[in-house]
Design a protein around this motif. Structure first.
Motif, PDB file in Angstrom:
ATOM      1  N   LEU A  30      36.527 -23.201 -32.986  1.00  0.00           N
ATOM      2  CA  LEU A  30      36.390 -21.838 -32.474  1.00  0.00           C
ATOM      3  C   LEU A  30      35.571 -21.015 -33.472  1.00  0.00           C
ATOM      4  CD1 LEU A  30      37.594 -20.379 -29.924  1.00  0.00           C
ATOM      5  CD2 LEU A  30      39.244 -19.346 -31.503  1.00  0.00           C
ATOM      6  N   VAL A  31      34.444 -20.493 -33.020  1.00  0.00           N
ATOM      7  CA  VAL A  31      33.553 -19.706 -33.874  1.00  0.00           C
ATOM      8  C   VAL A  31      33.754 -18.231 -33.551  1.00  0.00           C
ATOM      9  CG1 VAL A  31      31.144 -19.237 -34.450  1.00  0.00           C
ATOM     10  CG2 VAL A  31      31.884 -21.596 -34.013  1.00  0.00           C
ATOM     11  N   THR A  32      34.259 -17.477 -34.526  1.00  0.00           N
ATOM     12  CA  THR A  32      34.608 -16.070 -34.292  1.00  0.00           C
ATOM     13  C   THR A  32      33.529 -15.107 -34.777  1.00  0.00           C
ATOM     14  OG1 THR A  32      35.777 -15.862 -36.417  1.00  0.00           O
ATOM     15  CG2 THR A  32      37.074 -16.614 -34.525  1.00  0.00           C
ATOM     16  N   ALA A  33      32.450 -15.638 -35.331  1.00  0.00           N
ATOM     17  CA  ALA A  33      31.371 -14.796 -35.855  1.00  0.00           C
ATOM     18  C   ALA A  33      30.682 -14.036 -34.726  1.00  0.00           C
ATOM     19  CB  ALA A  33      30.348 -15.662 -36.587  1.00  0.00           C
ATOM     20  N   PRO A  34      30.115 -12.862 -35.025  1.00  0.00           N
ATOM     21  CA  PRO A  34      29.343 -12.141 -34.003  1.00  0.00           C
ATOM     22  C   PRO A  34      28.179 -13.004 -33.527  1.00  0.00           C
ATOM     23  CG  PRO A  34      28.995 -11.180 -36.184  1.00  0.00           C
ATOM     24  CD  PRO A  34      30.106 -12.149 -36.323  1.00  0.00           C
ATOM     25  N   ARG A  35      27.722 -12.734 -32.311  1.00  0.00           N
ATOM     26  CA  ARG A  35      26.810 -13.676 -31.660  1.00  0.00           C
ATOM     27  C   ARG A  35      25.526 -13.933 -32.435  1.00  0.00           C
ATOM     28  NH1 ARG A  35      26.759  -8.959 -28.616  1.00  0.00           N
ATOM     29  NH2 ARG A  35      24.724  -7.967 -28.377  1.00  0.00           N
ATOM     30  N   ASN A  36      25.041 -12.933 -33.202  1.00  0.00           N
ATOM     31  CA  ASN A  36      23.805 -13.163 -33.947  1.00  0.00           C
ATOM     32  C   ASN A  36      24.007 -14.056 -35.166  1.00  0.00           C
ATOM     33  OD1 ASN A  36      25.313 -11.053 -34.989  1.00  0.00           O
ATOM     34  ND2 ASN A  36      23.572  -9.900 -35.737  1.00  0.00           N
ATOM     35  N   TYR A  37      25.264 -14.305 -35.552  1.00  0.00           N
ATOM     36  CA  TYR A  37      25.582 -15.298 -36.571  1.00  0.00           C
ATOM     37  C   TYR A  37      26.122 -16.581 -35.940  1.00  0.00           C
ATOM     38  CZ  TYR A  37      25.297 -11.799 -40.349  1.00  0.00           C
ATOM     39  OH  TYR A  37      24.870 -10.851 -41.246  1.00  0.00           O
ATOM     40  N   ALA A  38      26.796 -16.414 -34.797  1.00  0.00           N
ATOM     41  CA  ALA A  38      27.496 -17.541 -34.178  1.00  0.00           C
ATOM     42  C   ALA A  38      26.564 -18.698 -33.846  1.00  0.00           C
ATOM     43  CB  ALA A  38      28.223 -17.075 -32.915  1.00  0.00           C
ATOM     44  N   TYR A  39      25.355 -18.376 -33.391  1.00  0.00           N
ATOM     45  CA  TYR A  39      24.464 -19.466 -32.996  1.00  0.00           C
ATOM     46  C   TYR A  39      24.015 -20.270 -34.215  1.00  0.00           C
ATOM     47  CZ  TYR A  39      20.103 -17.196 -34.556  1.00  0.00           C
ATOM     48  OH  TYR A  39      19.097 -16.642 -35.321  1.00  0.00           O
ATOM     49  N   PRO A  56      33.291 -14.691 -30.304  1.00  0.00           N
ATOM     50  CA  PRO A  56      33.054 -13.624 -31.276  1.00  0.00           C
ATOM     51  C   PRO A  56      34.140 -12.556 -31.185  1.00  0.00           C
ATOM     52  CG  PRO A  56      31.031 -14.192 -30.124  1.00  0.00           C
ATOM     53  CD  PRO A  56      32.145 -14.891 -29.412  1.00  0.00           C
ATOM     54  N   THR A  57      34.855 -12.349 -32.266  1.00  0.00           N
ATOM     55  CA  THR A  57      35.915 -11.338 -32.240  1.00  0.00           C
ATOM     56  C   THR A  57      35.380  -9.960 -32.606  1.00  0.00           C
ATOM     57  OG1 THR A  57      36.540 -11.846 -34.522  1.00  0.00           O
ATOM     58  CG2 THR A  57      37.710 -13.025 -32.772  1.00  0.00           C
ATOM     59  N   ILE A  58      34.183  -9.928 -33.177  1.00  0.00           N
ATOM     60  CA  ILE A  58      33.530  -8.649 -33.477  1.00  0.00           C
ATOM     61  C   ILE A  58      32.087  -8.716 -32.985  1.00  0.00           C
ATOM     62  CG2 ILE A  58      34.935  -8.156 -35.514  1.00  0.00           C
ATOM     63  CD1 ILE A  58      32.554  -9.089 -37.244  1.00  0.00           C
ATOM     64  N   GLU A  59      31.485  -7.549 -32.853  1.00  0.00           N
ATOM     65  CA  GLU A  59      30.062  -7.510 -32.578  1.00  0.00           C
ATOM     66  C   GLU A  59      29.408  -6.471 -33.474  1.00  0.00           C
ATOM     67  OE1 GLU A  59      29.101  -6.499 -28.580  1.00  0.00           O
ATOM     68  OE2 GLU A  59      30.084  -4.547 -28.626  1.00  0.00           O
ATOM     69  N   THR A  60      28.154  -6.689 -33.739  1.00  0.00           N
ATOM     70  CA  THR A  60      27.389  -5.752 -34.547  1.00  0.00           C
ATOM     71  C   THR A  60      26.310  -5.152 -33.659  1.00  0.00           C
ATOM     72  OG1 THR A  60      25.997  -7.587 -35.314  1.00  0.00           O
ATOM     73  CG2 THR A  60      27.832  -6.931 -36.715  1.00  0.00           C
ATOM     74  N   CYS A  61      26.105  -3.849 -33.784  1.00  0.00           N
ATOM     75  CA  CYS A  61      25.139  -3.177 -32.912  1.00  0.00           C
ATOM     76  C   CYS A  61      24.536  -1.967 -33.614  1.00  0.00           C
ATOM     77  CB  CYS A  61      25.782  -2.797 -31.586  1.00  0.00           C
ATOM     78  SG  CYS A  61      27.457  -2.180 -31.695  1.00  0.00           S
ATOM     79  N   TYR A  62      23.545  -1.385 -32.939  1.00  0.00           N
ATOM     80  CA  TYR A  62      22.837  -0.255 -33.521  1.00  0.00           C
ATOM     81  C   TYR A  62      23.739   0.976 -33.634  1.00  0.00           C
ATOM     82  CZ  TYR A  62      18.569  -2.962 -32.765  1.00  0.00           C
ATOM     83  OH  TYR A  62      17.613  -3.934 -32.799  1.00  0.00           O
TER      84      TYR A  62
END
Length: 287
Positions: A30-39, A56-62
């Motif tokens: 299970l990869v919980t990293a935000p999608r821009n790291y998950a891949y 992804p349990t968190i996300e990073t955005c503008y």
């Protein structure tokens, strides 16, 4: 290269290696990293035969408000150092510079610092990197800056996340405190947002975990751990899973939050090192 060396090299793990011969064959991670790291982490898991399941349990955005960042960017020549603690910070920082039509040349007078593989991203944006700490952590940054004469006279800018809906991890606050102990004048500026995600989108993944179908939960940051814990009912939800953490700092914080961590990557400069640590755990277990 001799025929024997060539044969040995050709037998090393590559994409033509049968999956059953790979160390993570059949392991669901299970990869919980935000999608821009998950891949990026998922790619390393796949190379070792594993089956990444993205949650992804968190996300990073503008940012929603750029006032502080814009002020810092328009006064960038006042800073001696810019310390980047994440790839997200680098990307958001230079994207905003571009939006404001601020030329890259303005950062050439600053010393730029990035951690581990993030330096490649910083180099692509700025054309230079002045410091890559030996230890890929905020503590590593402090250790390197402490060696510099007259560092107490310098002004430092830290592009940092604005944490929304979660307790802020102690990573950036501790970095600021440690730099201030060196007499450095520190300015922290929000550069992007880190926020938790709603657990309702993960009913399937959470059920797989509760049913014992997930072998490993891979955390790459404290924020991921904190958000994950809001998604589960109790420790029994993930008691069948091996917990893996990317480096000692995420590990220490996960343990403070009550988790038992079985895998810690000693090389936390890249996700390749994280996947290696997970693979090594199962190799040792099978032996």
């Amino acid at each position: 290269m001799s025929d024997k060396q060539m044969h040995t090299k050709s037998r090393e793990i590559n994409l033509l290696t049968p999956s059953r011969n790979l160390p993570l064959y059949g392991k669901r991670i299970l990869v919980t990293a935000p999608r821009n790291y998950a891949y990026r982490l998922s790619e390393q898991i796949i190379k070792k035969g594993g089956l990444p399941i993205l949650m992804p349990t968190i996300e990073t955005c503008y940012l929603s408000n750029y006032t502080q960042l814009d002020t810092a960017l328009t006064h960038i020549n006042e800073f001696d150092w810019i310390l980047f603690t994440s790839r997200n910070g680098i990307t958001a920082f230079f994207y905003r510079m571009n939006d404001l039509n601020i030329p890259i040349s303005v950062v050439q007078k600053c010393h730029l610092c990035a951690l581990g593989k993030d330096a490649e991203s910083l180099l692509s944006f700025s054309g230079k990197v002045d410091l890559i700490p030996t230890e890929s952590s905020p503590a590593g940054i402090v250790a390197e800056l402490a060696k510099i004469p007259q560092i107490h006279e310098k002004k430092v800018l830290i592009p940092a996340p604005e944490v929304v809906g979660l307790p802020e991890p102690d990573v950036v606050p501790n970095l600021i405190t440690d730099l201030q102990k060196l007499g450095i004048e520190v300015t922290r500026v929000p550069t992007y947002i880190t926020q938790g995600l709603d657990k309702s989108i993960y009913n399937i993944e959470l059920n797989l975990m509760r049913e014992g179908i997930i072998d490993v939960i891979a955390f790459s940051s404290t924020a991921e751990v904190e958000s994950f814990l809001t998604m589960v009912n109790s420790q029994s939800d993930y008691e069948h899973c091996v917990v893996a953490c990317f480096g000692p700092y995420t590990t220490a914080n996960a343990q403070k939050l009550g988790m038992t961590v079985s895998i810690v990557s000693e090389d936390y400069s890249s996700f390749e090192g994280f996947a290696e640590a997970i693979a090594a755990f199962f190799t040792l277990s099978s032996d």
